[in-house]
Design a protein around this motif. Structure first.
Motif, PDB file in Angstrom:
ATOM      1  N   LEU A 365       0.827  -1.207   0.000  1.00 34.95           N
ATOM      2  CA  LEU A 365       0.000   0.000   0.000  1.00 34.95           C
ATOM      3  C   LEU A 365       0.864   1.261   0.000  1.00 34.95           C
ATOM      4  O   LEU A 365       0.573   2.231  -0.717  1.00 34.95           O
ATOM      5  N   ILE A 366       1.944   1.249   0.786  1.00 33.14           N
ATOM      6  CA  ILE A 366       2.845   2.412   0.839  1.00 33.14           C
ATOM      7  C   ILE A 366       3.553   2.602  -0.494  1.00 33.14           C
ATOM      8  O   ILE A 366       3.585   3.704  -1.056  1.00 33.14           O
ATOM      9  N   VAL A 367       4.115   1.515  -1.022  1.00 33.64           N
ATOM     10  CA  VAL A 367       4.848   1.585  -2.291  1.00 33.64           C
ATOM     11  C   VAL A 367       3.931   2.032  -3.426  1.00 33.64           C
ATOM     12  O   VAL A 367       4.271   2.911  -4.223  1.00 33.64           O
ATOM     13  N   ASN A 368       2.743   1.434  -3.495  1.00 36.80           N
ATOM     14  CA  ASN A 368       1.818   1.765  -4.582  1.00 36.80           C
ATOM     15  C   ASN A 368       1.331   3.203  -4.475  1.00 36.80           C
ATOM     16  O   ASN A 368       1.145   3.885  -5.491  1.00 36.80           O
ATOM     17  N   THR A 369       1.139   3.679  -3.251  1.00 35.90           N
ATOM     18  CA  THR A 369       0.721   5.075  -3.064  1.00 35.90           C
ATOM     19  C   THR A 369       1.798   6.037  -3.560  1.00 35.90           C
ATOM     20  O   THR A 369       1.506   6.991  -4.293  1.00 35.90           O
ATOM     21  N   LEU A 370       3.041   5.785  -3.161  1.00 36.58           N
ATOM     22  CA  LEU A 370       4.146   6.639  -3.617  1.00 36.58           C
ATOM     23  C   LEU A 370       4.327   6.532  -5.130  1.00 36.58           C
ATOM     24  O   LEU A 370       4.566   7.533  -5.819  1.00 36.58           O
ATOM     25  N   PRO A 375       4.478  10.547  -9.330  1.00 41.70           N
ATOM     26  CA  PRO A 375       4.451  10.884 -10.764  1.00 41.70           C
ATOM     27  C   PRO A 375       3.265  11.768 -11.134  1.00 41.70           C
ATOM     28  O   PRO A 375       3.407  12.694 -11.948  1.00 41.70           O
ATOM     29  N   LEU A 376       2.097  11.506 -10.535  1.00 38.04           N
ATOM     30  CA  LEU A 376       0.921  12.318 -10.856  1.00 38.04           C
ATOM     31  C   LEU A 376       1.098  13.755 -10.382  1.00 38.04           C
ATOM     32  O   LEU A 376       0.688  14.706 -11.069  1.00 38.04           O
ATOM     33  N   ALA A 377       1.744  13.927  -9.230  1.00 38.10           N
ATOM     34  CA  ALA A 377       2.004  15.281  -8.717  1.00 38.10           C
ATOM     35  C   ALA A 377       2.972  16.031  -9.631  1.00 38.10           C
ATOM     36  O   ALA A 377       2.791  17.228  -9.904  1.00 38.10           O
ATOM     37  N   ILE A 378       3.995  15.333 -10.141  1.00 35.51           N
ATOM     38  CA  ILE A 378       4.976  15.967 -11.037  1.00 35.51           C
ATOM     39  C   ILE A 378       4.307  16.413 -12.337  1.00 35.51           C
ATOM     40  O   ILE A 378       4.502  17.547 -12.800  1.00 35.51           O
ATOM     41  N   VAL A 379       3.503  15.530 -12.919  1.00 32.92           N
ATOM     42  CA  VAL A 379       2.823  15.879 -14.175  1.00 32.92           C
ATOM     43  C   VAL A 379       1.812  16.998 -13.934  1.00 32.92           C
ATOM     44  O   VAL A 379       1.644  17.884 -14.787  1.00 32.92           O
ATOM     45  N   SER A 380       1.144  16.995 -12.787  1.00 32.80           N
ATOM     46  CA  SER A 380       0.202  18.069 -12.455  1.00 32.80           C
ATOM     47  C   SER A 380       0.926  19.401 -12.308  1.00 32.80           C
ATOM     48  O   SER A 380       0.386  20.459 -12.677  1.00 32.80           O
ATOM     49  N   TRP A 381       2.142  19.367 -11.776  1.00 31.00           N
ATOM     50  CA  TRP A 381       2.956  20.589 -11.655  1.00 31.00           C
ATOM     51  C   TRP A 381       3.267  21.152 -13.041  1.00 31.00           C
ATOM     52  O   TRP A 381       3.204  22.378 -13.259  1.00 31.00           O
ATOM     53  N   VAL A 382       3.577  20.281 -13.998  1.00 28.64           N
ATOM     54  CA  VAL A 382       3.818  20.728 -15.376  1.00 28.64           C
ATOM     55  C   VAL A 382       2.555  21.372 -15.941  1.00 28.64           C
ATOM     56  O   VAL A 382       2.608  22.386 -16.639  1.00 28.64           O
ATOM     57  N   LEU A 383       1.388  20.793 -15.619  1.00 28.42           N
ATOM     58  CA  LEU A 383       0.108  21.361 -16.057  1.00 28.42           C
ATOM     59  C   LEU A 383      -0.073  22.777 -15.515  1.00 28.42           C
ATOM     60  O   LEU A 383      -0.511  23.680 -16.248  1.00 28.42           O
ATOM     61  N   ILE A 384       0.289  22.984 -14.255  1.00 29.81           N
ATOM     62  CA  ILE A 384       0.160  24.316 -13.650  1.00 29.81           C
ATOM     63  C   ILE A 384       1.083  25.318 -14.358  1.00 29.81           C
ATOM     64  O   ILE A 384       0.688  26.457 -14.640  1.00 29.81           O
ATOM     65  N   LEU A 385       2.315  24.901 -14.655  1.00 32.04           N
ATOM     66  CA  LEU A 385       3.244  25.773 -15.384  1.00 32.04           C
ATOM     67  C   LEU A 385       2.698  26.136 -16.758  1.00 32.04           C
ATOM     68  O   LEU A 385       2.807  27.288 -17.205  1.00 32.04           O
ATOM     69  N   TRP A 414      -9.796   7.274  -5.114  1.00 33.11           N
ATOM     70  CA  TRP A 414     -10.751   6.178  -4.909  1.00 33.11           C
ATOM     71  C   TRP A 414     -10.040   4.824  -4.920  1.00 33.11           C
ATOM     72  O   TRP A 414     -10.321   3.968  -4.078  1.00 33.11           O
ATOM     73  N   MET A 415      -9.113   4.633  -5.846  1.00 28.59           N
ATOM     74  CA  MET A 415      -8.383   3.373  -5.965  1.00 28.59           C
ATOM     75  C   MET A 415      -7.574   3.093  -4.702  1.00 28.59           C
ATOM     76  O   MET A 415      -7.641   1.986  -4.138  1.00 28.59           O
ATOM     77  N   LEU A 416      -6.826   4.092  -4.243  1.00 30.47           N
ATOM     78  CA  LEU A 416      -5.998   3.891  -3.053  1.00 30.47           C
ATOM     79  C   LEU A 416      -6.855   3.652  -1.815  1.00 30.47           C
ATOM     80  O   LEU A 416      -6.547   2.796  -0.985  1.00 30.47           O
ATOM     81  N   ASN A 417      -7.953   4.398  -1.709  1.00 26.60           N
ATOM     82  CA  ASN A 417      -8.855   4.212  -0.563  1.00 26.60           C
ATOM     83  C   ASN A 417      -9.511   2.835  -0.608  1.00 26.60           C
ATOM     84  O   ASN A 417      -9.720   2.195   0.433  1.00 26.60           O
ATOM     85  N   ASN A 418      -9.820   2.375  -1.815  1.00 28.28           N
ATOM     86  CA  ASN A 418     -10.447   1.059  -1.986  1.00 28.28           C
ATOM     87  C   ASN A 418      -9.516  -0.048  -1.479  1.00 28.28           C
ATOM     88  O   ASN A 418      -9.962  -1.006  -0.837  1.00 28.28           O
ATOM     89  N   ASP A 419      -8.226   0.099  -1.761  1.00 30.33           N
ATOM     90  CA  ASP A 419      -7.258  -0.890  -1.285  1.00 30.33           C
ATOM     91  C   ASP A 419      -7.047  -0.793   0.225  1.00 30.33           C
ATOM     92  O   ASP A 419      -6.959  -1.809   0.927  1.00 30.33           O
ATOM     93  N   ILE A 420      -6.967   0.443   0.723  1.00 32.26           N
ATOM     94  CA  ILE A 420      -6.724   0.634   2.162  1.00 32.26           C
ATOM     95  C   ILE A 420      -7.882   0.087   2.993  1.00 32.26           C
ATOM     96  O   ILE A 420      -7.684  -0.476   4.082  1.00 32.26           O
ATOM     97  N   SER A 421      -9.116   0.229   2.493  1.00 32.28           N
ATOM     98  CA  SER A 421     -10.296  -0.188   3.262  1.00 32.28           C
ATOM     99  C   SER A 421     -10.611  -1.676   3.119  1.00 32.28           C
ATOM    100  O   SER A 421     -11.632  -2.138   3.618  1.00 32.28           O
ATOM    101  N   SER A 422      -9.739  -2.427   2.443  1.00 34.60           N
ATOM    102  CA  SER A 422      -9.966  -3.866   2.276  1.00 34.60           C
ATOM    103  C   SER A 422      -9.653  -4.599   3.580  1.00 34.60           C
ATOM    104  O   SER A 422      -8.580  -4.431   4.158  1.00 34.60           O
ATOM    105  N   HIS A 423     -10.601  -5.418   4.061  1.00 38.61           N
ATOM    106  CA  HIS A 423     -10.423  -6.185   5.293  1.00 38.61           C
ATOM    107  C   HIS A 423     -10.093  -7.636   4.954  1.00 38.61           C
ATOM    108  O   HIS A 423     -10.377  -8.114   3.859  1.00 38.61           O
ATOM    109  N   ALA A 424      -9.515  -8.339   5.929  1.00 42.83           N
ATOM    110  CA  ALA A 424      -9.183  -9.753   5.734  1.00 42.83           C
ATOM    111  C   ALA A 424      -9.877 -10.596   6.793  1.00 42.83           C
ATOM    112  O   ALA A 424      -9.948 -10.210   7.969  1.00 42.83           O
TER     113      ALA A 424
END
Length: 709
Positions: A365-370, A375-385, A414-424
């Motif tokens: 979960l940590i690795v997938n979140t990072l 990458p999405l934050a970097i590309v969004s920064w380019v969008l702002i520029l 939604w995807m990250l929250n969906n994984d985090i809220s998964s119970h076992a």
């Protein structure tokens, strides 16, 4: 510098004109949709017809035949699309036309009928033909007066390619596997449409760049092209080499045979429709009719190449022979590398342990979140520029682009929250205990210590107990978003060796599917016995993003290597690319040793480490080989022959893709007759041999290239 280009460079982002980043995002959304669909197709076609997310349950052979023809044609239609844009539409209109057609293709595929699937693939092939060659043509025109900045521009542009592939495979794949296939196919279409709108509304930024070409401009470009090719041809070498009547006849015949063979392959396997005779000249027991015709077409094509090349003087002829040799080894590379779209998808789904529990799940979960957020934050920064530089000139385009990113951020959260809220939960269910019988000896199998082996078959709701049945209770762990308590009853369904909990709607739908197909229900009733730590099932498509991630991570290191004094020759790069990629398959061959011959999907699963390492080596191999390809075609081939040789180069890639899908579709057959290790050894041994051969050819290739580096 021309007035148009000078105006174009007035608005800059990261040292380049803002228009480059409009192209960056347009290509990003196109690659998002293309790779998002590509990673789903084989998975969808071969998925079981009854389940929580049913597919069409095609054989891998049929699915590989269809995908191979689709992938092959994707590299052939851009040849025609480039010519039409150059002569009639202009680059910008060609991009828009292609994008609109591809959007319709994705929408058609989201309907999920057989007709809509075929129609969608046809539209995607046609649309790609218009789109693919003309985006790079616009960049080339933008930087024609600043060639020294072109390398940096293409680097930025291809980051957009990989960013699009990365997010497309991740998000389309996640939606398709967790919600439904139509959602994945549909998302690809939505972003293709938004990318088209963003590009079209950015017209004011481009001026006359990419417009329908004028004859006077084409004349000037021909002069410029001639100047650029002085490194590979002198005045004596620019003698015209027109296509003779025989050349044209051979081109028509070989094109007809090649396209006919590509189309006949899936038609004959899937629909039993034959546009080529099943038997031709020799008995079909020796060679099938389509294969005989394909060999004839190959021989005629070789005659055509020899005829064309032989009419040039020695230096040009030698250089073109070098290109042909590289093209030949390109086929070997892509026949293995493109397993990533077929057999590796199936291996990830059916034979890789994709479940994570406890600490392993938390680490993922940590690795997938990072891996997603950074990458999405970097590309969004380019969008702002980009927005800051162009908000007054192309506000509507920026609004469309910003809306696209808001949707992406929403899906990611939604995807990250969906994984985090998964119970076992640990569950108990009844199984039938029966002896495990060896098919050859017809005796009960034993382990190394001599203990008798048994099979445990889950008891479904349709099974009627017999007096002599030996019934036991087994435990397993399931992942669910529902909050369950110990003792709660839950319906589960076995899918590819994994027990999947069913919602009330899913239970009802699956039961109806079993009844309509006249099969016994496979639904199993279980009880929650223990609350466990979190459990995550990684999607099949997640592994495909690793190629794009590794390219972004390692591309700069390879660029520094190529710029250093240790920069190897073209042949050595090619050889290293083939060998390093082959090591990736060697890793898979080693890791799959525990999978027995004839293993069914989900029967045995291996660690995800093997697949991650395989994608790492495949990407390193690609980075070694990718600088060579088209770069050396442009350096070695004379101007008047370059279009023909580019076409031949794309033909080599197309053939490699067709072979990759056809061979990848044989994974089930080979695994049953032999084993999974031997299947991957095919793609280990052949590329290593090819890589060694091309390295040994280095002295000859250097001689043939006559000083071109």
């Amino acid at each position: 510098m021309s007035v148009t280009t000078n105006n174009f460079f007035k608005t800059k982002v990261l040292g380049h004109p803002a228009g480059l980043f409009v192209l960056f995002f347009t290509e990003m959304w196109e690659r998002f949709s293309f790779y998002g669909m590509r990673v789903l197709l084989i998975n969808f076609l071969t998925m079981a017809a009854i389940g929580t997310n049913p597919g069409w349950e095609w054989s891998t052979n049929h699915a590989g035949a269809l995908f191979g023809t689709y992938a092959m044609l994707l590299y052939l239609t851009p040849i025609a699309g480039g010519i039409i844009a150059d002569k009639v539409l202009g680059y910008r209109w060609a991009v828009v036309v292609g994008a609109v057609i591809m959007t319709l293709g994705h929408i058609s595929m989201a309907v999920e009928t057989e007709f809509s699937l075929y129609l969608g693939l046809v539209l995607l092939i046609i649309g790609t033909g218009f789109f693919k060659p003309n985006m790079t043509s616009i960049i080339s025109e933008m930087y024609k007066d600043l060639p020294e900045k072109k390398d940096g521009a293409y680097t930025i542009f291809y980051m957009g390619v990989n960013a699009g592939a990365f997010f497309g495979m991740m998000l389309c794949g996640y939606l398709a596997e967790k919600v439904g296939w139509s959602w994945g196919f549909g998302l690809a279409g939505i972003f293709m449409l938004l990318g088209t709108l963003q590009f079209w509304l950015a017209k004011p930024l481009f001026g006359k760049i990419g417009e329908i070409p004028q004859k006077t401009n084409r004349k000037n470009e021909k002069i410029l092209e001639s100047d650029n090719n002085k490194t590979v041809e002198n005045h004596e070498e620019t003698k015209k080499n027109p296509f003779t009547l025989m050349d044209k006849i051979l081109i028509i015949i070989t094109s007809f045979i090649g396209l006919g063979y590509a189309i006949n392959d899936p038609l004959s396997k899937i629909g039993d429709i034959h546009i080529f005779p099943e038997e031709f000249i020799i008995s079909k027991d020796i060679l099938s009719g389509p294969l005989v015709l394909a060999i004839i077409g190959l021989v005629l094509f070789i005659i055509l190449i020899i005829s064309r090349v032989s009419r040039y003087n020695k230096i040009i002829r030698d250089r073109m022979i070098a290109v042909i040799i590289f093209a030949l080894f390109t086929i070997f590379f892509f026949a293995s590398f493109e397993q990533g779209a077929t057999s590796l998808v199936l291996f990830a789904r059916d034979f890789t342990d994709r479940t994570m529990e406890g600490n392993s799940a938390n680490i993922y979960l940590i690795v997938n979140t990072l891996l997603t957020i950074i990458p999405l934050a970097i590309v969004s920064w380019v969008l702002i520029l980009l927005f800051k530089q162009t908000r007054h000139k192309i506000l509507s385009s920026n609004i469309v682009l910003a809306s696209s990113f808001l949707i992406i951020w929403g899906i990611v959260i939604w995807m990250l929250n969906n994984d985090i809220s998964s119970h076992a939960y640990e569950i108990k269910y009844k199984v039938l205990k029966i002896p495990k019988i060896d098919e050859k000896t017809k005796k009960q199998e034993v382990d190394k210590e001599g203990n008798l082996l048994f099979q445990y078959i889950p008891i479904t709701e349709s099974y009627v107990n017999k007096p002599l049945d030996k019934i036991e209770t087994l435990k397993t762990t399931i992942a669910s978003k529902n909050n369950l308590k110990i003792g709660d009853e839950v319906a589960i369904h076995g899918e590819i060796g994994v027990m999947v909990p069913l919602s009330n709607e899913q239970e009802k739908k699956i039961r109806e599917d079993y009844i309509s197909s006249k099969k016994d229900s496979g639904i199993i009733h279980a009880k929650v016995s223990e609350l466990r730590d979190s459990k995550i099932e990684i999607t099949t498509s997640w592994f495909s993003i690793l190629n794009s991630f590794f390219i972004i991570a390692f591309a700069s290191l390879f660029t520094k290597w190529w710029d250093s004094k240790y920069n190897p020759s073209a042949a050595v790069k090619y050889g290293l690319g083939l060998i390093i990629m082959a090591i990736g398959f060697g890793v898979l061959a080693f890791g799959s040793q525990t999978i027995p011959q004839g293993a069914t999907a989900g029967m045995v699963r291996v660690s995800i480490v093997w697949l991650i390492l395989a994608y790492l080596f495949h990407t390193l191999g690609e980075l070694c080989l990718s600088p060579v390809g088209l770069s050396y075609v442009s350096k070695l081939v004379p101007g008047r022959m370059i279009a023909f040789m580019f076409g031949m180069w794309y033909l080599a890639i197309a053939i490699g893709n067709k072979l990759a899908a056809s061979m990848g579709g044989m994974i089930e057959e080979i695994a049953k007759k032999s084993n999974m290790t031997n299947f991957f050894l095919i793609f280990t041994i052949i590329p290593i041999i090819a890589g060694i051969i091309v390295i040994l050819l280095n002295p000859l290739l250097k001689k043939l290239m006559h000083g071109v580096k």
